[in-house]
Design a protein around this motif. Structure first.
Motif, PDB file in Angstrom:
ATOM      1  N   LEU A 279     -38.912  12.471   2.162  1.00 49.05           N
ATOM      2  CA  LEU A 279     -37.688  12.783   1.433  1.00 49.05           C
ATOM      3  C   LEU A 279     -38.042  13.341   0.050  1.00 49.05           C
ATOM      4  CD1 LEU A 279     -35.474   9.685   2.319  1.00 49.05           C
ATOM      5  CD2 LEU A 279     -35.624  11.880   3.490  1.00 49.05           C
ATOM      6  N   PRO A 280     -37.202  14.227  -0.503  1.00 49.19           N
ATOM      7  CA  PRO A 280     -35.962  14.755   0.080  1.00 49.19           C
ATOM      8  C   PRO A 280     -36.220  15.600   1.321  1.00 49.19           C
ATOM      9  CG  PRO A 280     -36.550  15.987  -1.892  1.00 49.19           C
ATOM     10  CD  PRO A 280     -37.498  14.836  -1.823  1.00 49.19           C
ATOM     11  N   PRO A 281     -35.230  15.688   2.221  1.00 48.03           N
ATOM     12  CA  PRO A 281     -35.444  16.371   3.500  1.00 48.03           C
ATOM     13  C   PRO A 281     -35.723  17.862   3.334  1.00 48.03           C
ATOM     14  CG  PRO A 281     -33.124  15.851   3.179  1.00 48.03           C
ATOM     15  CD  PRO A 281     -33.867  15.154   2.091  1.00 48.03           C
ATOM     16  N   ARG A 282     -36.615  18.374   4.151  1.00 50.81           N
ATOM     17  CA  ARG A 282     -36.918  19.797   4.140  1.00 50.81           C
ATOM     18  C   ARG A 282     -35.851  20.557   4.921  1.00 50.81           C
ATOM     19  NH1 ARG A 282     -43.402  19.354   5.622  1.00 50.81           N
ATOM     20  NH2 ARG A 282     -44.006  18.095   3.796  1.00 50.81           N
ATOM     21  N   LEU A 283     -35.916  21.890   4.810  1.00 52.89           N
ATOM     22  CA  LEU A 283     -34.912  22.732   5.463  1.00 52.89           C
ATOM     23  C   LEU A 283     -34.874  22.484   6.966  1.00 52.89           C
ATOM     24  CD1 LEU A 283     -32.817  24.987   5.382  1.00 52.89           C
ATOM     25  CD2 LEU A 283     -34.696  26.650   5.514  1.00 52.89           C
ATOM     26  N   LYS A 284     -36.048  22.344   7.591  1.00 55.59           N
ATOM     27  CA  LYS A 284     -36.095  22.103   9.033  1.00 55.59           C
ATOM     28  C   LYS A 284     -35.376  20.818   9.400  1.00 55.59           C
ATOM     29  CE  LYS A 284     -39.858  20.451  10.849  1.00 55.59           C
ATOM     30  NZ  LYS A 284     -41.244  20.304  11.390  1.00 55.59           N
ATOM     31  N   HIS A 285     -35.612  19.759   8.611  1.00 58.12           N
ATOM     32  CA  HIS A 285     -34.979  18.469   8.895  1.00 58.12           C
ATOM     33  C   HIS A 285     -33.483  18.514   8.635  1.00 58.12           C
ATOM     34  CE1 HIS A 285     -39.232  16.835   7.880  1.00 58.12           C
ATOM     35  NE2 HIS A 285     -39.146  17.199   9.145  1.00 58.12           N
ATOM     36  N   ILE A 286     -33.080  19.293   7.634  1.00 59.70           N
ATOM     37  CA  ILE A 286     -31.651  19.453   7.352  1.00 59.70           C
ATOM     38  C   ILE A 286     -30.958  20.151   8.523  1.00 59.70           C
ATOM     39  CG2 ILE A 286     -29.958  20.585   5.858  1.00 59.70           C
ATOM     40  CD1 ILE A 286     -31.935  20.229   3.548  1.00 59.70           C
ATOM     41  N   CYS A 287     -31.600  21.207   9.040  1.00 62.48           N
ATOM     42  CA  CYS A 287     -31.010  21.959  10.157  1.00 62.48           C
ATOM     43  C   CYS A 287     -30.885  21.089  11.404  1.00 62.48           C
ATOM     44  CB  CYS A 287     -31.854  23.192  10.449  1.00 62.48           C
ATOM     45  SG  CYS A 287     -31.789  24.448   9.138  1.00 62.48           S
ATOM     46  N   ILE A 288     -31.912  20.290  11.687  1.00 68.67           N
ATOM     47  CA  ILE A 288     -31.849  19.405  12.857  1.00 68.67           C
ATOM     48  C   ILE A 288     -30.751  18.358  12.667  1.00 68.67           C
ATOM     49  CG2 ILE A 288     -33.111  17.652  14.165  1.00 68.67           C
ATOM     50  CD1 ILE A 288     -35.661  19.251  13.624  1.00 68.67           C
ATOM     51  N   SER A 289     -30.651  17.815  11.461  1.00 67.48           N
ATOM     52  CA  SER A 289     -29.595  16.831  11.173  1.00 67.48           C
ATOM     53  C   SER A 289     -28.219  17.448  11.358  1.00 67.48           C
ATOM     54  CB  SER A 289     -29.751  16.304   9.745  1.00 67.48           C
ATOM     55  OG  SER A 289     -30.981  15.636   9.571  1.00 67.48           O
ATOM     56  N   LEU A 290     -28.028  18.670  10.872  1.00 68.67           N
ATOM     57  CA  LEU A 290     -26.734  19.339  11.019  1.00 68.67           C
ATOM     58  C   LEU A 290     -26.416  19.602  12.486  1.00 68.67           C
ATOM     59  CD1 LEU A 290     -26.820  21.882   8.039  1.00 68.67           C
ATOM     60  CD2 LEU A 290     -25.508  19.752   8.214  1.00 68.67           C
ATOM     61  N   ALA A 291     -27.438  19.931  13.271  1.00 70.49           N
ATOM     62  CA  ALA A 291     -27.216  20.148  14.701  1.00 70.49           C
ATOM     63  C   ALA A 291     -26.762  18.859  15.377  1.00 70.49           C
ATOM     64  CB  ALA A 291     -28.491  20.676  15.351  1.00 70.49           C
ATOM     65  N   LEU A 292     -27.407  17.743  15.002  1.00 69.68           N
ATOM     66  CA  LEU A 292     -27.013  16.446  15.559  1.00 69.68           C
ATOM     67  C   LEU A 292     -25.583  16.091  15.181  1.00 69.68           C
ATOM     68  CD1 LEU A 292     -30.291  14.419  14.822  1.00 69.68           C
ATOM     69  CD2 LEU A 292     -29.443  15.111  17.085  1.00 69.68           C
ATOM     70  N   ILE A 293     -25.161  16.495  13.989  1.00 67.05           N
ATOM     71  CA  ILE A 293     -23.797  16.212  13.523  1.00 67.05           C
ATOM     72  C   ILE A 293     -22.784  17.110  14.218  1.00 67.05           C
ATOM     73  CG2 ILE A 293     -22.254  16.285  11.527  1.00 67.05           C
ATOM     74  CD1 ILE A 293     -24.696  15.578   9.783  1.00 67.05           C
ATOM     75  N   LEU A 294     -23.126  18.393  14.395  1.00 73.16           N
ATOM     76  CA  LEU A 294     -22.152  19.369  14.890  1.00 73.16           C
ATOM     77  C   LEU A 294     -21.794  19.156  16.358  1.00 73.16           C
ATOM     78  CD1 LEU A 294     -23.323  22.653  13.126  1.00 73.16           C
ATOM     79  CD2 LEU A 294     -21.254  21.322  12.689  1.00 73.16           C
TER      80      LEU A 294
END
Length: 382
Positions: free
Chosen positions: A146-161
């Motif tokens: 942490l803080p999360p990198r761009l790749k981790h942010i994108c994966i997190s957003l995919a899990l949310i969407l």
């Protein structure tokens, strides 16, 4: 005489320590439990009036409270690291249930949000995602730097969407927004950089425009237009919010008294036992009653934040903070829409509105908070 007084104080202290020790061994947070029981008792009084003295409905709600409390106690016994291991499976199961709703869900009032097994159970899977979603993102990010990198942010957003879209298609805009907010809170608490936050805020404008033209249904658009000008259709789409504001205003400071509200009992106020139940509370118990309810919510949120600060693992800290902030949004959105500050999106008032699945989910969330707080290697008295 002083020695007798000192012995009395010492005896009382010993009793308090033993009680605290018992609650600790049961993995129950006494403060949260007390606040929840007070809310449970108060909500049944309000619901009895809001439902038009419907005893059967009151028994169902009381039964849901009982089931929820048992579930909360069971969840509180589970260690956070044990729950973390099962989060991925819970996420897959939750998404699977949302897909099942689309395939074989029960339709009511123009929406397909429930799974109905005749004679067995009827429940709303999207409610469970309010807990599963933040747990999933907390599980994923707690194993990364942490803080999360761009790749981790994108994966997190995919899990949310994925669940967001499935819930939005039911359609259930209110719950879908709460689910996406619960995941976003974990990202924020994980130290999301401000440039990403500002970028997301900036993107809200084109996203909102796109949703208006391509996602929102006609009745949802009408809710937004009604929010901007309820008087444009006072006998149609503006009826709910106009009657709600009338009920809130007519209660004054002390209210008209229990069972003496006119807006709900004369059927002027729609959905008086679910989404608009705080209008019934305001009419019958006035500003004083509303302030007492808000105080209970503030104390619950404050306790949740204390548990967040004292959490010893990253997973526990992220999850506790997200659950607490999601609960705050839950309260804020309902009160905001009922008072005309936000568009009506169909979000019930936590612990007060009628609804079994919602109630059990909320209590499960507080069971997780208790687990995070009581499964620590050291205990700090607060």
């Amino acid at each position: 005489m002083n020695s007798n007084f000192d012995r009395t104080l010492s005896s009382e202290d010993d009793v308090l320590r033993r009680r605290a020790g018992l609650l600790q061994r049961l993995h129950i947070d006494g403060i949260l439990l007390l606040l929840l029981l007070i809310l449970a008792a108060g909500s049944l009084f309000i619901l009895y009036s809001a439902s038009g003295k419907n005893v059967a409905l009151l028994i169902k709600q009381a039964s849901s409270f009982g089931i929820g409390l048992v579930g909360m106690f069971i969840i509180a016994q589970l260690e956070p690291r044990f729950m973390a291991r099962w989060v991925p499976l819970a996420y897959l199961a939750g998404v699977g249930l949302l897909v099942a709703v689309d395939v074989m869900g029960h339709n009511a009032m123009g929406a397909t949000r429930w799974i109905n097994i005749p004679g067995v159970i009827r429940f709303q899977p999207s409610e469970f995602m309010k807990i599963i979603m933040p747990a999933t993102i907390a599980w994923y990010l707690s194993g990364r730097s942490l803080p999360p990198r761009l790749k981790h942010i994108c994966i997190s957003l995919a899990l949310i969407l994925v669940p967001f879209v499935l819930i939005l298609l039911q359609p259930d805009l209110g719950t879908s927004l709460l689910v996406i907010a619960s995941g976003a809170f974990v990202l924020f608490m994980a130290g999301l950089q401000w440039r990403w936050i500002l970028g997301a805020v900036t993107a809200l404008v084109p996203v909102a425009v796109g949703m208006w033209f391509f996602v929102l249904r006609e009745y949802q658009k009408q809710r937004v237009l009604t929010f901007l000008n309820p008087e444009s259709d006072p006998l149609g789409s503006g009826w709910n919010i106009i009657q709600s504001k009338a009920a809130i205003g007519s209660g004054g400071v002390l209210g008209k008294g229990w069972l003496l509200g006119t807006q709900s009992h004369l059927d002027f106020l729609p959905e008086s036992h679910t989404d608009f139940i705080i209008a019934v509370l305001a009419e019958e118990f006035g500003l004083v009653g509303v302030c007492l309810l808000l105080l209970m919510y503030v104390l619950l949120i404050a306790r949740g934040l204390v548990i967040t600060v004292q959490a010893q693992t990253l997973f526990g800290k992220l999850l506790a903070g997200a659950l607490t902030m999601t609960f705050f949004v839950y309260v804020f959105v309902n009160i905001g829409m009922v008072s005309g500050l936000l568009p009506v999106v169909g979000v019930p008032l936590p612990f007060i509105s009628y609804g079994g699945t919602s109630l059990i989910t909320l209590l499960s969330g507080f069971g997780i908070l208790m687990s995070i707080h009581t499964h620590r290697k050291w205990i700090t008295q607060v």
